[in-house]
Scaffold this motif. Structure first.
Motif, PDB file in Angstrom:
ATOM      1  N   SER A  35    -137.351  12.855  -4.839  1.00 42.94           N
ATOM      2  CA  SER A  35    -136.703  13.410  -3.657  1.00 42.94           C
ATOM      3  C   SER A  35    -137.500  14.612  -3.171  1.00 42.94           C
TER       4      SER A  35
ATOM      5  N   SER B 163    -137.443  17.929  -0.458  1.00 38.99           N
ATOM      6  CA  SER B 163    -136.660  18.763   0.442  1.00 38.99           C
ATOM      7  C   SER B 163    -137.589  19.880   0.909  1.00 38.99           C
TER       8      SER B 163
ATOM      9  N   GLU C 218    -143.758   9.523   0.858  1.00 40.80           N
ATOM     10  CA  GLU C 218    -143.409  10.942   1.029  1.00 40.80           C
ATOM     11  C   GLU C 218    -144.341  11.833   0.206  1.00 40.80           C
TER      12      GLU C 218
ATOM     13  N   SER D 273    -145.223   6.242  -3.478  1.00 40.32           N
ATOM     14  CA  SER D 273    -144.287   6.982  -2.629  1.00 40.32           C
ATOM     15  C   SER D 273    -145.019   7.534  -1.400  1.00 40.32           C
TER      16      SER D 273
ATOM     17  N   GLY E 216    -136.392   8.215  -9.545  1.00 43.00           N
ATOM     18  CA  GLY E 216    -136.602   8.440  -8.122  1.00 43.00           C
ATOM     19  C   GLY E 216    -137.233   9.773  -7.767  1.00 43.00           C
TER      20      GLY E 216
ATOM     21  N   THR F 161    -139.925  19.456 -11.173  1.00 41.00           N
ATOM     22  CA  THR F 161    -139.955  19.879  -9.767  1.00 41.00           C
ATOM     23  C   THR F 161    -141.160  20.780  -9.549  1.00 41.00           C
TER      24      THR F 161
END
Lengths: 162, 268
Positions: free
Chosen positions: B61, B63, B83, B81, B59, B164
């Motif tokens: 994510s 932020s 996002e 995705s 997945g 990340t």
């Protein structure tokens, strides 16, 4: 040896095979479903495409053990109640095959492609999406025509049903 | 394929434990490189530890502008995705051009970077985005992670669990695909930060794998435009030569792909 259980074309099946057994061999040899073909065996031609949990994958590059517990659809699982799936019918109507060897993979790829793009497919997108499927008769023109016809039919049907 | 023993991991901890217990084991993610390599008997791991279904490795994510992509996230999931498309469309575009649709449904970002194929797309993105590679035991800067052809800083049994990065102001990726394999003969990922910092990473061309090109970075820092690269020279001495393209051809491709990547980044 491993005992593998998965759902294939809506039926729960299980069988014994080596941990190294490829999904395509499990399907063809353990289950006797020989519609899924082995073409190049080097992950390039796409004749072995099946759907795993609703997504197209190359069954010659996936272990049966990796697919354990998943939901598999093969070319044999498309037609329902003796009626060809709209993609199969479109391949028939548009002469979307010559020797027919690549056809199971082409049809499974087309079904996946139409699921993702709906009736919005155009010729350039279909050709780009066929990157992983090789027709050695080079019969791409009618394959593309078949997929576009099926997408129009299925997109149209969806609109009519809503 | 030689005989092997398959294990399915249920968590990161489980995966590492299974891998430690194995002799000559390997982690298996999508398997889009490893399985074909085993079929050719170029790899013969005694054990395979399948991490494809480890929940905490899957997945995307987001932020703020910090993006985290689980290592077992497929190319298809990265490409689709929304996002990610809004924050860093260059990486969505990169993922949407890896292999073919079937490969993208199985292949994962973690598998790609851990394998560090010199012609793979993701290593250039990680290096240009100054990404952090997260493993079961530490965090590694992308600049320290990719160490050579199919070589990384990973220790024996170390598992990539996520990556990340901070989404940049602008990013672009363009590759010149090998007409047969579609692997990048040269691919260039360009990144420009709000503070004007520019990082440019090149895949497919370097004889020691993915690398940053300081000359192109300096030129683009001075002027963020394809025209800024007109007078930049790319030294072919450290570039790959093979039957597909010699080093001078690749040197030219580095410049052309960099220009196209900047143009693509400016258009986003």
């Amino acid at each position: 040896m491993a005992k593998i259980t998965m759902t294939v074309n809506g039926r729960q099946v299980s069988g014994q095979c080596d941990d190294r057994t490829l999904l395509v061999h499990f399907i063809r040899e353990n289950l006797g479903l020989t519609g899924t073909h082995v073409g190049c065996d080097t992950s390039q031609c796409g004749t072995c495409v099946v759907h795993m949990d609703g997504k197209s994958v190359k069954s010659c590059s996936t272990l049966a053990a990796q697919a354990a517990g998943s939901d598999i659809t093969t070319i044999e699982g498309l037609a329902a109640n003796g009626e060809l799936h709209p993609v199969q019918a479109a391949f028939k109507a548009n002469h979307g095959l010559q020797c027919g060897f690549c056809t199971p993979g082409m049809v499974m790829t087309a079904v996946d492609m139409i699921r993702r793009h709906g009736g919005q497919l155009d010729e350039a997108t279909v050709r780009a999406e066929l990157e992983g499927n090789i027709c050695r008769c080079t019969g791409y023109h009618n394959i593309v025509k078949s997929i576009l016809a099926a997408a129009a039919e299925m997109g149209g049907a969806r609109v009519a049903a809503e | 394929m030689y005989e092997t023993h398959y294990h399915r991991a249920s968590s990161i901890q489980d995966a590492v434990k299974l891998r430690q217990a194995a002799g000559e084991g390997k982690y298996l993610s999508g398997g889009m490189t490893l399985i074909p390599t085993m079929k050719q008997r170029l790899a013969a791991p005694s054990d395979l530890v399948d991490v494809r279904q480890v929940p905490e490795m899957k997945g995307i994510s987001v932020s703020g502008r910090t993006v985290r992509i689980g290592a077992a996230t497929t190319h298809f999931d990265v490409a689709s995705s929304s996002e990610l498309a809004a924050l860093c469309p260059a990486i969505s575009g990169l993922a949407s051009h890896i292999g073919d649709p079937h490969v993208r449904h199985m292949g994962t970002i973690g598998g790609s970077i851990a394998n560090n194929d010199p012609a793979a797309d993701y290593p250039s993105a990680m290096l240009a985005l100054d990404a952090t590679i997260i493993t079961d035991r530490r965090e590694i800067a992308a600049g320290d992670f990719f160490t050579g052809l199919f070589e990384t800083a990973l220790e024996d049994g170390e598992l990539v669990t996520a990556v990340t990065f901070e989404a940049p102001a602008k990013a672009g990726y363009q590759k010149f695909a090998n007409p047969a394999s579609r692997y990048a003969m040269t691919g260039v990922f360009v990144v420009r930060r709000d503070n004007g910092d520019v990082r440019v990473a090149v895949t497919g061309a370097g004889s020691n794998g993915v690398f940053r090109h300081e000359g192109i970075e300096a030129a683009l820092s001075a002027q963020w435009s394809p025209d800024a690269l007109a007078n930049v020279t790319v030294d072919p001495s450290d570039l790959l030569s093979d039957i597909h393209a010699d080093a001078t051809y690749r040197a030219n491709l580095v410049k052309v792909m960099a220009k196209r990547a900047v143009a693509a980044a400016r258009a986003d």
